[in-house]
Scaffold this motif. Structure first.
Motif, PDB file in Angstrom:
ATOM      1  N   LEU A 282      48.477  40.035  43.897  1.00 60.75           N
ATOM      2  CA  LEU A 282      48.115  39.929  42.486  1.00 60.75           C
ATOM      3  C   LEU A 282      48.030  41.287  41.808  1.00 60.75           C
ATOM      4  N   ARG A 283      47.828  42.343  42.571  1.00 59.89           N
ATOM      5  CA  ARG A 283      47.815  43.682  41.973  1.00 59.89           C
ATOM      6  C   ARG A 283      49.195  44.072  41.439  1.00 59.89           C
ATOM      7  N   HIS A 284      50.236  43.383  41.882  1.00 60.90           N
ATOM      8  CA  HIS A 284      51.591  43.698  41.438  1.00 60.90           C
ATOM      9  C   HIS A 284      52.056  42.742  40.349  1.00 60.90           C
ATOM     10  N   THR A 285      51.133  42.310  39.507  1.00 60.28           N
ATOM     11  CA  THR A 285      51.476  41.540  38.309  1.00 60.28           C
ATOM     12  C   THR A 285      50.990  42.329  37.101  1.00 60.28           C
ATOM     13  N   ASP A 286      51.384  41.868  35.922  1.00 59.23           N
ATOM     14  CA  ASP A 286      50.950  42.537  34.689  1.00 59.23           C
ATOM     15  C   ASP A 286      49.662  41.957  34.129  1.00 59.23           C
TER      16      ASP A 286
ATOM     17  N   MET B 136      51.923  31.771  50.188  1.00 56.45           N
ATOM     18  CA  MET B 136      51.248  31.196  49.028  1.00 56.45           C
ATOM     19  C   MET B 136      50.819  32.287  48.048  1.00 56.45           C
ATOM     20  N   ALA B 137      50.337  33.411  48.564  1.00 55.91           N
ATOM     21  CA  ALA B 137      49.933  34.514  47.692  1.00 55.91           C
ATOM     22  C   ALA B 137      51.112  34.999  46.856  1.00 55.91           C
ATOM     23  N   ARG B 138      52.271  35.119  47.493  1.00 52.18           N
ATOM     24  CA  ARG B 138      53.468  35.547  46.758  1.00 52.18           C
ATOM     25  C   ARG B 138      53.854  34.512  45.699  1.00 52.18           C
ATOM     26  N   ALA B 139      53.697  33.216  46.040  1.00 53.56           N
ATOM     27  CA  ALA B 139      54.033  32.168  45.085  1.00 53.56           C
ATOM     28  C   ALA B 139      53.116  32.215  43.863  1.00 53.56           C
ATOM     29  N   VAL B 140      51.818  32.418  44.086  1.00 50.38           N
ATOM     30  CA  VAL B 140      50.877  32.505  42.968  1.00 50.38           C
ATOM     31  C   VAL B 140      51.194  33.717  42.098  1.00 50.38           C
ATOM     32  N   ALA B 141      51.435  34.864  42.732  1.00 50.86           N
ATOM     33  CA  ALA B 141      51.744  36.075  41.971  1.00 50.86           C
ATOM     34  C   ALA B 141      53.032  35.908  41.172  1.00 50.86           C
ATOM     35  N   GLU B 142      54.032  35.295  41.773  1.00 51.31           N
ATOM     36  CA  GLU B 142      55.283  35.060  41.058  1.00 51.31           C
ATOM     37  C   GLU B 142      55.074  34.114  39.881  1.00 51.31           C
ATOM     38  N   ALA B 143      54.244  33.099  40.060  1.00 51.66           N
ATOM     39  CA  ALA B 143      53.944  32.173  38.972  1.00 51.66           C
ATOM     40  C   ALA B 143      53.220  32.868  37.828  1.00 51.66           C
ATOM     41  N   VAL B 144      52.336  33.792  38.149  1.00 53.01           N
ATOM     42  CA  VAL B 144      51.654  34.573  37.113  1.00 53.01           C
ATOM     43  C   VAL B 144      52.679  35.371  36.316  1.00 53.01           C
ATOM     44  N   ARG B 145      53.615  35.997  37.017  1.00 55.69           N
ATOM     45  CA  ARG B 145      54.645  36.788  36.318  1.00 55.69           C
ATOM     46  C   ARG B 145      55.529  35.898  35.452  1.00 55.69           C
TER      47      ARG B 145
ATOM     48  N   LEU C  64      36.358  34.025  33.289  1.00 56.05           N
ATOM     49  CA  LEU C  64      37.545  33.672  32.518  1.00 56.05           C
ATOM     50  C   LEU C  64      37.334  33.883  31.025  1.00 56.05           C
ATOM     51  N   VAL C  65      36.117  33.665  30.539  1.00 57.51           N
ATOM     52  CA  VAL C  65      35.888  33.723  29.091  1.00 57.51           C
ATOM     53  C   VAL C  65      35.248  35.029  28.634  1.00 57.51           C
ATOM     54  N   GLU C  66      34.752  35.849  29.552  1.00 60.36           N
ATOM     55  CA  GLU C  66      34.122  37.108  29.163  1.00 60.36           C
ATOM     56  C   GLU C  66      35.156  38.127  28.684  1.00 60.36           C
ATOM     57  N   ASP C  67      34.669  39.170  28.016  1.00 65.79           N
ATOM     58  CA  ASP C  67      35.543  40.199  27.441  1.00 65.79           C
ATOM     59  C   ASP C  67      35.708  41.347  28.435  1.00 65.79           C
ATOM     60  N   TRP C  68      36.888  41.487  29.023  1.00 61.57           N
ATOM     61  CA  TRP C  68      37.173  42.589  29.934  1.00 61.57           C
ATOM     62  C   TRP C  68      38.683  42.732  30.040  1.00 61.57           C
ATOM     63  N   ARG C  69      39.107  43.871  30.570  1.00 58.46           N
ATOM     64  CA  ARG C  69      40.524  44.147  30.747  1.00 58.46           C
ATOM     65  C   ARG C  69      40.749  44.882  32.061  1.00 58.46           C
ATOM     66  N   GLY C  70      41.985  44.827  32.556  1.00 54.88           N
ATOM     67  CA  GLY C  70      42.361  45.598  33.734  1.00 54.88           C
ATOM     68  C   GLY C  70      42.069  44.874  35.027  1.00 54.88           C
ATOM     69  N   MET C  71      41.934  45.658  36.100  1.00 52.93           N
ATOM     70  CA  MET C  71      41.598  45.123  37.422  1.00 52.93           C
ATOM     71  C   MET C  71      40.118  45.375  37.679  1.00 52.93           C
ATOM     72  N   ARG C  72      39.434  44.381  38.235  1.00 59.94           N
ATOM     73  CA  ARG C  72      38.019  44.576  38.556  1.00 59.94           C
ATOM     74  C   ARG C  72      37.661  43.774  39.789  1.00 59.94           C
ATOM     75  N   ILE C  73      36.640  44.247  40.477  1.00 58.47           N
ATOM     76  CA  ILE C  73      36.110  43.573  41.656  1.00 58.47           C
ATOM     77  C   ILE C  73      34.670  43.170  41.355  1.00 58.47           C
ATOM     78  N   VAL C  74      34.380  41.885  41.532  1.00 59.62           N
ATOM     79  CA  VAL C  74      33.037  41.374  41.299  1.00 59.62           C
ATOM     80  C   VAL C  74      32.545  40.736  42.591  1.00 59.62           C
ATOM     81  N   ASP C  75      31.507  41.318  43.182  1.00 58.19           N
ATOM     82  CA  ASP C  75      30.874  40.718  44.360  1.00 58.19           C
ATOM     83  C   ASP C  75      29.922  39.630  43.897  1.00 58.19           C
ATOM     84  N   LEU C  76      29.897  38.518  44.611  1.00 53.89           N
ATOM     85  CA  LEU C  76      28.997  37.423  44.267  1.00 53.89           C
ATOM     86  C   LEU C  76      28.185  37.023  45.495  1.00 53.89           C
TER      87      LEU C  76
END
Length: 295
Positions: free
Chosen positions: A130-134, A87-96, A189-201
């Motif tokens: 997901l790290r291997h998508t653009d 499933m992870a591969r399917a989601v990543a492929e769909a993103v691409r 989703l709506v905030e202003d940011w770019r790149g890869m980030r990790i947010v602990d909640l």
């Protein structure tokens, strides 16, 4: 427009609701399009897609600027890690394929661990895919869901006991409400940011199993005490309830890791946030009957 996977689930519904309240156009993605349409009405676009189908997911993501992505739980699987990796591969492929620019991915504390984390291992693989998508990707690493207590909480007023796989019973644990997870995903989703980030909640405060029992007692008006769930009883109970052969073993491994401190948050997060739903608020909802058609 924002596309929400798992839109009829707890965090997905919360994400859709938050985005709609802020005036954002939303596409709800679900394997059951009729259920999603009945839940959200005509103001929300509906897309049917199975999380194992990259073509269907790509179509559902098409035209969206951002996606809330998740892996649904697979308690009936006999190969949870393998099936979730697919499933992870399917989601990543769909993103691409779709060219979506932003992804907020539901993950968990412990997702940085490549092994020994039980069912959370599936989210380690999800993040890797997901790290291997653009796309720009935020990994929303949530604490254990307060909502996971719901079956025990519902039964506790009648039985007077709250079984807990989290031990010791007086040990503080990080938990968070699914509502806070969905709201935070929508905000990211709506905030202003770019790149890869990790947010602990995390939740607004740590709680213990004894705190959960005390909240049930206060709200139900009946005495309730937390009791340890014997370690060797979890797997047989889940198997008897219809789980596949693999999921109970991985869940037991996760609880072992949580209880001895091996599974938790690491220091790599770019940001740490806290939710606002309190233990009493969460338990009050667990004690109320679910609205018709909502699970």
């Amino acid at each position: 427009m924002f596309a929400i996977m798992g839109a009829t689930g707890q965090t997905g519904r919360a994400a859709v609701a938050h985005l709609r309240r802020s005036g954002q156009p939303v596409r709800a993605i679900s394997r059951d399009a009729r259920r999603a349409a009945a839940l959200f009405g005509p103001e929300v676009d509906i897309a049917a897609a199975d999380p194992t189908d990259p073509a269907a997911l790509a179509a559902a993501f098409s035209g969206a600027w951002g996606v809330y992505a998740m892996l649904p739980p697979l308690p009936g699987s006999d190969d949870v890690v393998g099936d979730c990796a697919a499933m992870a591969r399917a989601v990543a492929e769909a993103v691409r394929r779709s060219g979506v620019r932003r992804v907020v991915a539901l993950s968990s504390g412990g997702a940085h661990l490549p092994a020994g984390s039980g069912v959370v291992r599936t989210l380690h693989d999800f993040e890797a895919a997901l790290r291997h998508t653009d796309a720009d990707v935020a990994f929303l690493r949530a604490a254990d869901f307060l909502d996971n207590w719901a079956p025990m909480v519902a039964a506790a007023p009648a039985s007077g006991v709250l079984p807990s796989a989290r031990m010791p019973l007086d040990a503080p644990m990080e938990t968070v409400s699914a509502e806070d997870v969905g709201r935070t995903a929508a905000e990211l989703l709506v905030e202003d940011w770019r790149g890869m980030r990790i947010v602990d909640l995390l939740g607004p405060q740590e709680v213990t199993p004894q705190d959960v029992a005390a909240a049930v007692a206060v709200l139900s008006g009946r005495p309730v005490r937390a009791v340890p769930l014997p370690p060797d009883s979890l797997v047989p109970a889940l198997l008897e309830a219809g789980a596949g052969s693999d999921y109970p073993r991985l869940l037991a491994q996760l609880y072992d890791g949580l209880n001895d401190g091996r599974v938790g948050f690491d220091a790599a997060a770019d940001e740490r946030r806290r939710g606002t739903v309190t233990l009493l608020q969460a338990v009050r909802r667990m004690l109320q009957p679910a609205p018709a058609g909502v699970t």
